[in-house]
Design an enzyme around this catalytic site. Structure first.
Site, short mmCIF file in Angstrom:
data_model
loop_
_atom_site.label_atom_id
_atom_site.label_comp_id
_atom_site.label_asym_id
_atom_site.label_seq_id
_atom_site.Cartn_x
_atom_site.Cartn_y
_atom_site.Cartn_z
N ALA A 267 37.53 7.41 12.34
CA ALA A 267 37.57 8.81 11.90
C ALA A 267 36.58 9.08 10.76
CB ALA A 267 38.99 9.15 11.44
N PRO A 268 35.97 10.26 10.72
CA PRO A 268 36.19 11.40 11.62
C PRO A 268 35.50 11.28 12.98
CG PRO A 268 34.58 11.97 9.96
CD PRO A 268 35.07 10.60 9.60
N GLY A 269 34.60 10.30 13.15
CA GLY A 269 34.11 10.11 14.52
C GLY A 269 32.60 10.05 14.69
N GLY A 270 31.88 9.84 13.59
CA GLY A 270 30.42 9.79 13.69
C GLY A 270 29.93 8.67 14.59
N ASP A 286 42.03 4.61 14.43
CA ASP A 286 42.08 5.02 13.02
C ASP A 286 43.45 5.65 12.75
OD1 ASP A 286 39.43 5.77 10.90
OD2 ASP A 286 41.48 6.39 10.39
N ASP A 323 33.92 0.15 10.71
CA ASP A 323 33.42 0.83 9.50
C ASP A 323 34.60 1.19 8.60
OD1 ASP A 323 31.47 1.99 7.86
OD2 ASP A 323 31.65 3.95 8.82
N LYS A 353 32.16 -3.63 2.65
CA LYS A 353 32.06 -2.92 1.36
C LYS A 353 31.87 -3.94 0.24
CE LYS A 353 33.25 0.79 3.58
NZ LYS A 353 32.32 1.87 3.87
C1 LIG Z 1 34.00 5.38 6.27
S1 LIG Z 1 35.30 5.98 7.25
C2 LIG Z 1 34.68 5.70 8.85
C3 LIG Z 1 33.64 6.67 9.26
C4 LIG Z 1 33.32 6.59 10.73
N1 LIG Z 1 32.63 5.35 11.07
C5 LIG Z 1 32.46 7.74 11.18
O1 LIG Z 1 31.35 7.50 11.64
O2 LIG Z 1 32.89 8.89 11.08
C6 LIG Z 1 36.51 4.75 7.10
C7 LIG Z 1 37.71 4.94 7.98
O3 LIG Z 1 38.47 3.74 7.96
C8 LIG Z 1 39.80 4.13 8.22
N2 LIG Z 1 40.70 3.01 7.93
C9 LIG Z 1 41.13 2.54 6.75
N3 LIG Z 1 41.95 1.48 6.94
C10 LIG Z 1 42.03 1.29 8.27
C11 LIG Z 1 42.70 0.35 9.11
N4 LIG Z 1 43.47 -0.62 8.60
N5 LIG Z 1 42.55 0.44 10.43
C12 LIG Z 1 41.77 1.40 10.97
N6 LIG Z 1 41.11 2.32 10.24
C13 LIG Z 1 41.24 2.26 8.90
C14 LIG Z 1 39.99 5.34 7.34
O4 LIG Z 1 41.09 6.12 7.78
C15 LIG Z 1 38.66 6.05 7.52
O5 LIG Z 1 38.75 7.03 8.51
#
Ligand SMILES: C[S@@+](CC[C@H](N)C(=O)[O-])C[C@H]1O[C@@H](n2cnc3c(N)ncnc32)[C@H](O)[C@@H]1O
Length: 399
Positions: A267-270, A286, A323, A353
């Protein structure tokens, strides 16, 4: 610094906050050397030993934080491009672009001709596609990158090469510099302070010119910077995946329509959008919802939940992307625990990170070790232009 065909120095670029780690990588590859800051995250590196050995050192230990490097075969002063002379130089740049011979770029044109005319092993083969890549650092006024390219393309053509604007086989890098960073007292100077003196007088415009391949430069883009249009994507995070796809393509990393991808932390889905646009079947995971624009997209399955908890079948995916914005080692453990969902030979692309203030090299290496323990072999680690406090790992499951 002029005359020969071997580089006398390198212009190196990294994220400003990680420039000292990039410098450490370069020093290790070169067996030592001194750095002069040119701008935020950009420095002139003069190796202590044989400059030709730097390439071999970098090939043996590929850098992670060093984003871009171009050789300096010629370094020269451009006295008519003094930063103070902004207004008239801007109009001169227009004249340059129209082919005027009254050009403050004449010394640069001559140096380029000198570099290209001599022949030798370091030259591109006749007819090679050569792109002039121009960077302007700390210049107020002066010719635009377009004007510099317009001045040098005819020189390339006259020397028997094919000037191009994209997809080069070779690159003619031109870095134009205003006053040295130390003399400006800027943050760039402070970050790398104590690394050596300035090679030019305060206020002088300098040009660093070098000829190399995109692979030697560690990136096909000037300064390793690639800009994508914002309008087309759901989130800026998409740029990371787009960049990784281009940068890692020479390593065999590619998306094939019909491939099955698992996108963790979607999320959000890029990233999901990029994968769908390229014809993949995507399972997005997510706890947070996806952007409504993805609703109903053919090929998309959304599992709302945590990456470690949703049910997933074994050997069901050709690609796992992750991500997740979480502690780096927790992210690595989560992907490692899911490694069996990849088919043998499947790829994984994982953002790590660099949080917590520890040594960034130690952090990504520890994450890579955890992933290796699950059979995911490290293929490449790079801090991308679109990574901030992150490193991107490309991995492959053993066949
Ligand atoms: C940087 S954002 C991802 C952006 C995404 N790659 C995009 O292109 O829109 C990080 C995401 O990791 C999710 N997240 C955090 N902990 C998580 C977990 N244990 N399992 C799955 N998703 C997780 C968060 O909810 C957040 O939406």
């Amino acid at each position: 610094m002029s005359g020969g065909r071997s580089p006398v120095a390198f212009v190196a670029t990294a994220q400003p906050e990680y420039a000292r780690h990039a410098l450490a990588e370069l020093r290790q590859a070169a067996g030592g050397g001194r750095a002069e800051p040119l701008a935020e995250g950009v420095f002139l590196f003069q190796p202590r030993g044989d400059p030709e050995a730097v390439r071999a050192g970098l090939a043996a230990q590929p850098p992670v934080f060093l984003r871009h490097l171009h050789p300096v075969h010629r370094a020269l002063a451009l006295p008519d491009l003094r930063p103070e002379a902004g207004a008239e130089l801007r109009s001169e740049a227009v004249a340059d672009a129209c082919g005027s011979t009254a050009s403050g770029l004449a010394p640069l044109v001559e140096a380029t001709w000198d570099l290209l005319a001599g022949g030798g092993a370091a030259l591109p083969p006749p007819g090679a596609a050569v792109q002039v890549q121009v960077r302007r650092l700390g210049l107020r006024g002066g010719p635009s990158a377009f004007a510099v390219k317009a001045a040098l393309d005819p020189v390339l053509a006259a020397a028997g090469f094919r000037p191009v604007s994209r997809d080069p086989e070779w690159v003619l890098s031109v870095t134009l510099c205003g006053a040295p960073a130390e003399s400006r007292g800027g943050a760039a100077g402070q970050r790398l302070a104590g690394d050596g003196g300035s090679a030019g007088a305060a206020g002088a415009c300098r040009a660093f010119l070098g000829l190399s391949t995109p692979a030697e430069n560690l990136s096909p883009w000037p300064g390793g910077a690639i800009h994508y249009p914002r309008a087309a994507v759901i989130s800026r995070a998409a740029f990371k995946l787009m960049e990784a796809l281009e940068l890692f393509a020479p390593l065999g990393f590619c998306l094939r329509p019909g491939d099955r991808a698992l996108d963790l932390g979607a999320a959000p889905g890029g990233w999901t959008q990029v994968l769908l646009d390229r014809g993949l079947q995507v399972t997005a995971v997510d706890p947070a919802p996806l952007d409504p624009r993805l609703q109903g997209r053919p090929g998309l399955t959304f599992l709302q939940g945590r990456a470690g908890e949703v049910p997933l079948p074994p050997a069901a995916f050709d690609l796992v992307t992750c991500d997740i914005n979480w502690h780096p080692l927790e992210t690595a453990r989560t992907v490692a625990a899911r490694a069996e969902v990849l088919v043998p030979g499947g790829w994984a692309l994982v953002t790590v990170k660099l949080l917590g203030g520890g040594n960034p090299t130690a952090i990504w290496r520890r994450a890579a070790d955890i992933l290796a323990g699950a059979g995911l072999r490290l293929v490449a680690a790079r801090q991308l232009f679109h990574n901030r406090d992150e490193v991107t790992l490309l991995l492959r499951r053993a066949d």
